[in-house]
Scaffold this active site. Structure first.
Site, short mmCIF file in Angstrom:
data_model
loop_
_atom_site.label_atom_id
_atom_site.label_comp_id
_atom_site.label_asym_id
_atom_site.label_seq_id
_atom_site.Cartn_x
_atom_site.Cartn_y
_atom_site.Cartn_z
CB THR A 72 -1.09 -0.16 1.37
OG1 THR A 72 -1.94 -1.11 0.90
CG2 THR A 72 -1.50 1.27 1.34
CG ASN A 151 -6.72 -7.47 -5.52
OD1 ASN A 151 -6.85 -6.69 -6.87
ND2 ASN A 151 -7.46 -7.49 -4.58
CG HIS A 203 1.25 -10.00 3.62
ND1 HIS A 203 0.33 -10.27 3.58
CD2 HIS A 203 1.56 -8.60 3.01
CE1 HIS A 203 -0.52 -9.44 3.02
NE2 HIS A 203 0.26 -8.37 2.60
CB CYS A 324 -7.70 -3.63 1.10
SG CYS A 324 -6.09 -4.31 1.41
#
Length: 377
Positions: A72, A151, A203, A324
């Protein structure tokens, strides 16, 4: 009951190599990398090794790798920093309607600041047509931002076409690529794609949360967003999270060859499609040529949240879309013009190198059981 984790696009389990590297830096090599004593030098050496590992994976020079707190921050730095650096050269920014929120929301903010922001729309299957990119990029375009792998659906976006469009028009544009869902899984070297900026994250590849990086091609200048010390060549100041960055580097070094991972993920995806083929009430939202490690599907008449709870009770973890978004209706699937009911019943299944065929079987049995037991809307 075995935990079956199939939400690897949200985050991955930290691998032993990364965990060991983090603990070593936390407990043994805990100096500030900017300090001049031996403990600081040891921490700086660990940072350098991690930077070399990320640079090697990207096929770039280590001075082109800038560590951040994650994807981000790197995306925000690329968009705001890139737009600020090129503002005098033009006013157009080109991106897509299906970007991650950390690109989409900054693009909206830049639009409020007076930039002419063009949001390219996907087709029915979530693909961005290359011809749309060529139409959108004009001589006054200063920034193009396009993810390599979506994503939510696993669709591959035409980043190479964007590079060609910039070159063809002679636009002064920087090309930024959000490579978070691609890095460590498919080949994504910036030089091969023709990008100036690329975002990666730890991650998503079995590294720790809280660290990522922005590749900035040599000779490219973007404006910093924060100010302070001289860390990360002054572009991202502040004491580096040395332990997390060391874990990032270790995770990169532990990555299997992309060809091996893709072959493994392909077997899992093919097995899932085979098991669900012809099942009434199941539809697939990912394009046919999407990456093999991510599948988006919908269960007719059953809300995502209801099915998620049903699967969770069986120890199976999947998601309804971007982590998110926190349960909001998918902007990506809405951009594909899917029916509301199909969007409301969408599930995202994403594989890692640790998943096996039995995990897919358990998911299929859980879905079929849920379809038989759960109340239809």
């Amino acid at each position: 009951m075995k935990d079956i984790y199939l939400d690897n696009s949200a985050t991955t389990k930290v691998c032993p190599e990364a965990a060991q590297a983090v603990m070593r830096l936390l407990c043994q090599v805990y100096g500030n990398p900017s300090s001049l004593h031996a403990m600081g030098a040891a921490a700086e050496l660990a940072l350098s090794r991690a930077r070399q590992a990320v640079a090697k994976a990207l096929g770039c020079n280590q001075r082109e790798v800038f560590f951040t707190s994650g994807g981000t921050e790197a995306n925000n730095l690329a968009l705001f920093g890139g737009a600020a650096a090129r503002r005098r050269l033009g006013n157009r920014i080109v991106t897509t309607r299906i970007e991650h929120p950390s690109v989409y929301e900054p693009a909206l903010q830049l639009q409020k600041q007076g930039f002419d922001v063009v949001f390219l729309e996907p087709d029915r299957w979530g693909n961005i047509p290359p011809e749309a990119v060529f139409d959108a990029v004009t001589p006054d375009t200063i920034l193009v931002s396009m993810m390599l792998v979506n994503n939510e659906t696993g669709a591959r976006l035409p980043v190479e076409a964007a590079a060609k469009a910039i070159k063809r028009t002679g636009a002064p544009a920087l090309l930024h690529c959000d490579g978070v869902q691609a890095f460590g899984k498919i080949p994504c070297k910036p030089s091969a794609l023709g990008v100036d900026l690329m975002t990666v994250s730890a991650h998503k590849i079995h590294g720790p949360k809280g660290t990522g990086a922005l590749f900035i091609r040599k000779g490219v200048r973007i404006e910093p967003r924060t100010f302070g010390g001289g860390q990360e060549q002054g572009l991202r100041p502040g004491t580096e999270a040395a332990a997390l960055i060391a874990g990032f580097g270790a995770a990169v070094e532990a990555l299997p060859k992309s060809a091996d991972f893709l072959a493994h993920a392909s077997r899992l995806k093919e097995h899932l499609l085979f098991r669900l083929e012809g099942t009434a009430g199941i539809s697939f939202n990912s394009p046919a040529d999407s990456v093999p490690y991510l599948v988006n599907l919908s269960v007719e008449g059953i809300r995502s949240e209801t099915m998620l709870h049903h699967l969770a009770a069986k120890g199976i973890s999947v998601s309804s879309g971007s982590a998110c978004s926190k349960g909001k209706r998918s902007r990506v699937l809405a951009a594909q013009c899917l029916a509301d009911g199909r969007i409301d019943g969408a599930l995202r299944v994403s594989f890692s190198r640790e998943n096996v065929l039995e995990d897919v079987d358990a998911l299929v049995e859980g879905l079929l059981d849920g379809m038989a037991r759960l109340a239809r809307r």
